[in-house]
Design a protein around this motif. Sequence first.
Motif, short mmCIF file in Angstrom:
data_model
loop_
_atom_site.label_atom_id
_atom_site.label_comp_id
_atom_site.label_asym_id
_atom_site.label_seq_id
_atom_site.Cartn_x
_atom_site.Cartn_y
_atom_site.Cartn_z
N MET A 188 -75.20 7.54 22.32
CA MET A 188 -74.21 6.50 22.09
C MET A 188 -74.52 5.32 23.00
SD MET A 188 -72.01 7.46 19.75
CE MET A 188 -70.68 6.27 20.03
N LEU A 189 -74.36 4.11 22.46
CA LEU A 189 -74.59 2.90 23.22
C LEU A 189 -73.31 2.07 23.27
CD1 LEU A 189 -78.09 1.60 22.06
CD2 LEU A 189 -77.46 2.39 24.36
N TRP A 190 -73.04 1.50 24.44
CA TRP A 190 -71.90 0.59 24.64
C TRP A 190 -72.46 -0.76 25.07
CZ3 TRP A 190 -68.56 0.36 29.61
CH2 TRP A 190 -67.56 -0.59 29.45
N ALA A 191 -72.17 -1.78 24.27
CA ALA A 191 -72.63 -3.13 24.56
C ALA A 191 -71.62 -3.82 25.47
CB ALA A 191 -72.82 -3.92 23.28
N ILE A 192 -71.90 -3.82 26.77
CA ILE A 192 -71.03 -4.52 27.71
C ILE A 192 -71.11 -6.03 27.46
CG2 ILE A 192 -70.64 -4.99 30.15
CD1 ILE A 192 -71.58 -2.18 30.75
N SER A 193 -72.32 -6.48 27.11
CA SER A 193 -72.54 -7.87 26.70
C SER A 193 -73.75 -7.88 25.80
CB SER A 193 -72.75 -8.78 27.92
OG SER A 193 -73.99 -8.48 28.53
N ASP A 194 -74.14 -9.07 25.31
CA ASP A 194 -75.33 -9.15 24.47
C ASP A 194 -76.59 -8.81 25.25
OD1 ASP A 194 -73.83 -9.87 22.31
OD2 ASP A 194 -74.31 -12.01 22.39
N ASN A 195 -76.53 -8.90 26.57
CA ASN A 195 -77.70 -8.70 27.40
C ASN A 195 -77.68 -7.41 28.22
OD1 ASN A 195 -78.80 -11.23 26.64
ND2 ASN A 195 -77.48 -12.25 28.13
N PHE A 196 -76.62 -6.63 28.12
CA PHE A 196 -76.49 -5.44 28.97
C PHE A 196 -75.81 -4.33 28.19
CE2 PHE A 196 -74.08 -3.34 32.65
CZ PHE A 196 -75.14 -2.48 32.92
N ARG A 197 -76.46 -3.17 28.16
CA ARG A 197 -75.94 -2.01 27.43
C ARG A 197 -76.09 -0.75 28.28
NH1 ARG A 197 -79.10 -3.49 21.76
NH2 ARG A 197 -77.96 -5.46 21.36
N VAL A 198 -75.15 0.14 28.12
CA VAL A 198 -75.22 1.45 28.77
C VAL A 198 -75.01 2.52 27.71
CG1 VAL A 198 -74.42 0.58 31.00
CG2 VAL A 198 -72.76 1.46 29.35
N GLY A 199 -75.50 3.70 27.97
CA GLY A 199 -75.35 4.74 26.96
C GLY A 199 -75.63 6.12 27.50
N PHE A 200 -75.50 7.08 26.60
CA PHE A 200 -75.77 8.48 26.89
C PHE A 200 -76.71 9.00 25.82
CE2 PHE A 200 -74.92 13.01 26.21
CZ PHE A 200 -75.13 13.49 27.50
N VAL A 201 -77.70 9.81 26.22
CA VAL A 201 -78.70 10.29 25.27
C VAL A 201 -78.99 11.77 25.49
CG1 VAL A 201 -80.59 9.60 26.81
CG2 VAL A 201 -81.02 9.89 24.35
N VAL A 202 -79.27 12.47 24.40
CA VAL A 202 -79.80 13.84 24.43
C VAL A 202 -81.10 13.79 23.65
CG1 VAL A 202 -79.46 16.25 23.79
CG2 VAL A 202 -77.52 14.88 24.58
N GLY A 203 -82.22 14.03 24.33
CA GLY A 203 -83.52 13.91 23.68
C GLY A 203 -84.36 15.16 23.82
N PHE A 204 -84.74 15.76 22.70
CA PHE A 204 -85.56 16.97 22.70
C PHE A 204 -87.01 16.61 22.41
CE2 PHE A 204 -81.30 18.39 21.45
CZ PHE A 204 -81.09 19.36 22.42
N ARG A 205 -87.92 17.46 22.89
CA ARG A 205 -89.34 17.29 22.66
C ARG A 205 -89.92 18.58 22.07
NH1 ARG A 205 -86.68 13.15 25.09
NH2 ARG A 205 -88.10 11.59 25.96
N LYS A 206 -90.45 18.46 20.85
CA LYS A 206 -91.14 19.58 20.23
C LYS A 206 -92.60 19.54 20.68
CE LYS A 206 -92.85 21.35 15.82
NZ LYS A 206 -92.84 22.74 16.33
N THR A 207 -93.07 20.59 21.32
CA THR A 207 -94.45 20.63 21.78
C THR A 207 -95.30 21.46 20.83
OG1 THR A 207 -94.41 22.65 23.13
CG2 THR A 207 -93.49 20.63 24.12
N PHE A 208 -96.60 21.46 21.09
CA PHE A 208 -97.55 22.24 20.30
C PHE A 208 -98.28 23.24 21.19
CE2 PHE A 208 -96.83 18.16 18.34
CZ PHE A 208 -96.51 18.51 17.04
N THR A 209 -97.58 23.68 22.23
CA THR A 209 -98.10 24.71 23.12
C THR A 209 -97.01 25.73 23.43
OG1 THR A 209 -99.09 25.15 25.31
CG2 THR A 209 -97.51 23.35 25.17
N ASP A 210 -97.42 26.95 23.68
CA ASP A 210 -96.47 28.00 24.06
C ASP A 210 -96.66 28.38 25.53
OD1 ASP A 210 -94.38 29.77 23.55
OD2 ASP A 210 -95.73 31.44 23.10
N TYR A 211 -97.30 27.48 26.30
CA TYR A 211 -97.66 27.84 27.67
C TYR A 211 -97.05 26.91 28.72
CZ TYR A 211 -100.93 31.52 26.36
OH TYR A 211 -101.50 32.69 25.89
N LEU A 212 -95.96 26.23 28.40
CA LEU A 212 -95.29 25.48 29.46
C LEU A 212 -94.91 26.41 30.61
CD1 LEU A 212 -92.83 23.05 27.60
CD2 LEU A 212 -95.14 22.59 28.46
#
Length: 282
Positions: free
Chosen positions: A170-194
């Motif tokens: 979610m993003l909150w536009a405090i102004s046209d030049n400044f935004r704050v937000g919260f993110v949940v980001g997953f990464r699918k890898t191609f290895t089973d050895y992390l």
Amino acid sequence: MKCRYLFICFLWMNQVGAQNMFTTAFAGISGYQGDLVPLAIDPIQSHPAGGIGFQYEFNPNFSLRAEFNYGRISGNDKYSLVNKSRNLSFTSNLGEFFLGAEYTPINLYQYKLSPYFFTGIASFKFNPFTYARNGSKITLSEFDTEGQGFYQNRQPYKLRQFSIPFGAGMLWAISDNFRVGFVVGFRKTFTDYLDDVSTTYIDADILVRNRGTNALNYAFRGRELDPSLTYPADGTTRGNPKTQDWYHFSGLTIRFRLISYREKKEEKQVRDRGRIDCPKPY
């Protein structure tokens, strides 16, 4: 290397128009999901993380992002309900360079709040390690605990890999030049050895002959909890090779619009033309 890629992206974005570019910062947590951590996000086994980057806005709905994120991932069987006797653990620092696209369905120049979604590609580096009973740091990839490189065509895993990031926030536009937000980001890898865990235990004699007694001790650490336990037989399940490992970066993000030097200079010239100077005395 990652910082060089980020700098190149910054130069390109600066050329195409700084008025459409934001500098970004991220602060939150990182973690992993795999053979030692079954949950997508486990608060107990998450760590502080951060990142910096740039975002170029093509229009109010679509943008391009280039970021460098850094955090730590780990897993420990002591938190497991089913594999506690295996007694494996690992930790790894993880840095990634991410390049991707972002979609914001609600125009933040007209409204203050909008969800957003992103995906892309990332290059990341990791190196799992653990600690011996005496506290010394052990780099697990050096011991080939599942016979990588000498057993049944199992290949050593590469410490630099690619992943597919995706997520939402979610993003909150405090102004046209400044935004704050919260993110949940997953990464699918191609290895089973992390986590240095993927397939089965190999024969103890073969492992000792090729990598030494210490490799045997770090492939199975159950005897540290119960000396009566024996090293598992060849072919006994150690991990699940049918699913690859994942990692995530989740937390808060802030974004500031960049103004180029050229634009500042033009704005100053406009102000100077509109200023009336007092006549100089004779």
